[in-house]
Design a protein around this motif. Sequence first.
Motif, PDB file in Angstrom:
ATOM      1  N   GLY A 139      40.508 -19.682  -2.931  1.00  0.00           N
ATOM      2  CA  GLY A 139      40.789 -20.692  -3.854  1.00  0.00           C
ATOM      3  C   GLY A 139      41.859 -20.630  -4.610  1.00  0.00           C
ATOM      4  N   ARG A 140      42.505 -21.766  -4.962  1.00  0.00           N
ATOM      5  CA  ARG A 140      43.749 -21.644  -5.693  1.00  0.00           C
ATOM      6  C   ARG A 140      43.718 -22.353  -6.839  1.00  0.00           C
ATOM      7  N   ASP A 141      43.312 -23.789  -6.971  1.00  0.00           N
ATOM      8  CA  ASP A 141      43.379 -24.580  -8.254  1.00  0.00           C
ATOM      9  C   ASP A 141      41.925 -24.438  -8.847  1.00  0.00           C
ATOM     10  N   PHE A 142      41.985 -25.220  -9.999  1.00  0.00           N
ATOM     11  CA  PHE A 142      40.557 -25.236 -10.873  1.00  0.00           C
ATOM     12  C   PHE A 142      39.557 -25.457  -9.980  1.00  0.00           C
ATOM     13  N   ALA A 143      39.557 -26.574  -9.461  1.00  0.00           N
ATOM     14  CA  ALA A 143      38.380 -27.286  -8.744  1.00  0.00           C
ATOM     15  C   ALA A 143      38.108 -26.252  -7.635  1.00  0.00           C
ATOM     16  N   GLN A 144      38.943 -25.654  -6.953  1.00  0.00           N
ATOM     17  CA  GLN A 144      38.596 -24.832  -5.739  1.00  0.00           C
ATOM     18  C   GLN A 144      37.824 -23.729  -6.304  1.00  0.00           C
ATOM     19  N   VAL A 145      38.340 -23.108  -7.348  1.00  0.00           N
ATOM     20  CA  VAL A 145      37.722 -22.030  -8.040  1.00  0.00           C
ATOM     21  C   VAL A 145      36.492 -22.254  -8.524  1.00  0.00           C
ATOM     22  N   VAL A 146      36.316 -23.282  -9.255  1.00  0.00           N
ATOM     23  CA  VAL A 146      34.835 -23.656  -9.696  1.00  0.00           C
ATOM     24  C   VAL A 146      33.998 -23.867  -8.514  1.00  0.00           C
ATOM     25  N   ALA A 147      34.401 -24.433  -7.569  1.00  0.00           N
ATOM     26  CA  ALA A 147      33.518 -24.921  -6.337  1.00  0.00           C
ATOM     27  C   ALA A 147      33.124 -23.460  -5.717  1.00  0.00           C
ATOM     28  N   GLU A 148      33.814 -22.474  -5.656  1.00  0.00           N
ATOM     29  CA  GLU A 148      33.575 -21.206  -4.829  1.00  0.00           C
ATOM     30  C   GLU A 148      32.709 -20.397  -5.582  1.00  0.00           C
ATOM     31  N   VAL A 149      33.104 -20.201  -6.674  1.00  0.00           N
ATOM     32  CA  VAL A 149      32.329 -19.362  -7.543  1.00  0.00           C
ATOM     33  C   VAL A 149      30.808 -19.946  -7.836  1.00  0.00           C
ATOM     34  N   ARG A 150      30.771 -21.415  -7.881  1.00  0.00           N
ATOM     35  CA  ARG A 150      29.182 -21.825  -8.004  1.00  0.00           C
ATOM     36  C   ARG A 150      28.844 -21.735  -6.587  1.00  0.00           C
ATOM     37  N   ALA A 151      29.183 -21.687  -5.658  1.00  0.00           N
ATOM     38  CA  ALA A 151      28.612 -21.578  -4.321  1.00  0.00           C
ATOM     39  C   ALA A 151      28.110 -20.328  -3.962  1.00  0.00           C
ATOM     40  N   ARG A 152      28.563 -19.236  -4.758  1.00  0.00           N
ATOM     41  CA  ARG A 152      28.349 -17.894  -4.401  1.00  0.00           C
ATOM     42  C   ARG A 152      28.198 -17.132  -5.731  1.00  0.00           C
ATOM     43  N   PRO A 153      27.057 -17.271  -6.271  1.00  0.00           N
ATOM     44  CA  PRO A 153      26.831 -16.639  -7.650  1.00  0.00           C
ATOM     45  C   PRO A 153      26.637 -15.194  -7.355  1.00  0.00           C
ATOM     46  N   ASP A 154      26.922 -14.455  -8.517  1.00  0.00           N
ATOM     47  CA  ASP A 154      26.860 -13.158  -8.598  1.00  0.00           C
ATOM     48  C   ASP A 154      27.371 -12.250  -7.402  1.00  0.00           C
ATOM     49  N   VAL A 155      28.529 -13.080  -6.938  1.00  0.00           N
ATOM     50  CA  VAL A 155      29.293 -12.385  -5.773  1.00  0.00           C
ATOM     51  C   VAL A 155      30.699 -11.750  -6.177  1.00  0.00           C
ATOM     52  N   TYR A 156      31.287 -12.624  -7.213  1.00  0.00           N
ATOM     53  CA  TYR A 156      32.706 -12.356  -7.648  1.00  0.00           C
ATOM     54  C   TYR A 156      32.451 -11.764  -8.934  1.00  0.00           C
ATOM     55  N   ASN A 157      33.580 -10.599  -9.203  1.00  0.00           N
ATOM     56  CA  ASN A 157      33.677  -9.888 -10.308  1.00  0.00           C
ATOM     57  C   ASN A 157      34.682 -10.397 -11.275  1.00  0.00           C
ATOM     58  N   ILE A 158      34.754 -10.079 -12.638  1.00  0.00           N
ATOM     59  CA  ILE A 158      35.512 -10.491 -13.708  1.00  0.00           C
ATOM     60  C   ILE A 158      35.547  -9.322 -14.813  1.00  0.00           C
ATOM     61  N   GLY A 159      36.655  -8.700 -14.956  1.00  0.00           N
ATOM     62  CA  GLY A 159      36.704  -7.760 -16.086  1.00  0.00           C
ATOM     63  C   GLY A 159      37.198  -7.791 -17.446  1.00  0.00           C
ATOM     64  N   SER A 160      36.520  -7.287 -18.285  1.00  0.00           N
ATOM     65  CA  SER A 160      36.761  -7.299 -19.733  1.00  0.00           C
ATOM     66  C   SER A 160      37.511  -6.221 -20.259  1.00  0.00           C
ATOM     67  N   GLU A 233      55.664 -23.672 -20.619  1.00  0.00           N
ATOM     68  CA  GLU A 233      56.897 -24.143 -19.725  1.00  0.00           C
ATOM     69  C   GLU A 233      56.954 -23.201 -18.635  1.00  0.00           C
ATOM     70  N   ALA A 234      56.757 -22.212 -18.488  1.00  0.00           N
ATOM     71  CA  ALA A 234      57.009 -21.117 -17.602  1.00  0.00           C
ATOM     72  C   ALA A 234      55.659 -21.486 -16.503  1.00  0.00           C
ATOM     73  N   LEU A 235      54.689 -22.427 -16.623  1.00  0.00           N
ATOM     74  CA  LEU A 235      53.624 -22.689 -15.744  1.00  0.00           C
ATOM     75  C   LEU A 235      53.421 -24.138 -16.020  1.00  0.00           C
ATOM     76  N   PRO A 236      54.416 -24.870 -15.616  1.00  0.00           N
ATOM     77  CA  PRO A 236      54.182 -26.447 -15.795  1.00  0.00           C
ATOM     78  C   PRO A 236      53.066 -27.018 -14.687  1.00  0.00           C
ATOM     79  N   SER A 237      52.871 -26.581 -13.780  1.00  0.00           N
ATOM     80  CA  SER A 237      51.758 -26.933 -12.835  1.00  0.00           C
ATOM     81  C   SER A 237      50.376 -26.652 -12.950  1.00  0.00           C
ATOM     82  N   VAL A 238      50.407 -25.723 -14.088  1.00  0.00           N
ATOM     83  CA  VAL A 238      48.783 -25.178 -14.478  1.00  0.00           C
ATOM     84  C   VAL A 238      48.197 -25.772 -15.620  1.00  0.00           C
ATOM     85  N   PRO A 239      47.171 -26.451 -15.423  1.00  0.00           N
ATOM     86  CA  PRO A 239      46.899 -27.487 -16.567  1.00  0.00           C
ATOM     87  C   PRO A 239      45.956 -26.462 -17.655  1.00  0.00           C
ATOM     88  N   THR A 240      46.025 -27.259 -18.946  1.00  0.00           N
ATOM     89  CA  THR A 240      45.217 -26.385 -19.840  1.00  0.00           C
ATOM     90  C   THR A 240      43.564 -26.808 -19.663  1.00  0.00           C
TER      91      THR A 240
END
Length: 328
Positions: A139-160, A233-240
Amino acid sequence: MQFPRRRLAAISVALLGLLALPAFAQEGYPQRPVKLIVPFAPGGSTDLVARLVAEKMQATLGQPVTVDNRTGSGGMIGSEAVARAEADGYTVGIGTVSTLTVNPILLKANRVDPLKDLAPITLLARVPSVFMVHPSFPGRDFAQVVAEVRARPDVYNIGSSGSGSISHLLIEAMNTDLGFKLRHVPYRGMGPALAAALSGETEVSIDQYPSSAAHIRSGKLLPFAVGASRRLEALPSVPTLKELGQPDLNELAMTWFGLVAPAKTPPAIQKKLHDAAVAALRDPSLVARLKEMGADAAGGSAEAFRSQIESGLARNRRIVQAAGISPE
């Protein structure tokens, strides 16, 4: 026993002089260097912002503003050093979203109440966060990431940067607000968390933009959203996240730094510190340097800064309660 009138007059004048000393000291402030305590190590975003502001404040105050890094315990050591310092304006500090709105809630050892032990002077700067995936993620954009993570719960990791950190709170808020079930992996600081993101050990990551910019430019990490007041400015195509319908998450994702003093610092001295800091933040060279870091100069009233701390504490308490996180 009766005193001659001249002696009584002399005593009265002396007493009046003693009573006037505090006011005179405030009027002549500062008469020696001011120490600015930074609760984190040299070289990080907090330290860089502090040194930029300190250099410019000197011009207004007429005295050196020297940075003193007091590291340890997630910023608690530095925060306590400011809170317990003499309230004469010669020791001030940097307060961050972590030290002022997270530590008081999640660290049992915390001994500083940011609203009772510290006087907020002004907000100095805001630094955006960037939400990213590893190139191997499907997945690349926000919608794709959201769809993928929702479709596969508890599969992907995120660090803090660790359990009970601001990044941990942000992950929990992200899971709640976006309907995610990302697996939280706590590391010992953002350095190891970023290394895990680069290696693909964690497929999704959040970090302050300045420390991830080079990896984004090289394509090693792919941004899909930013937590910022406007598109970078450095990421003009990435939405807030605000553009994407997530204003609360957007606000939480913006790291900020402010100037604080011991709570009993006289109002006249607080005003001098405030005016010097705001003048520094209006300097074009400082604004440009902060922009290079991906940060925005702030400023504003002490009351507005206090309100920001209050709202941050309230929001983080809600997140902690909803996620069932226990203080450590």
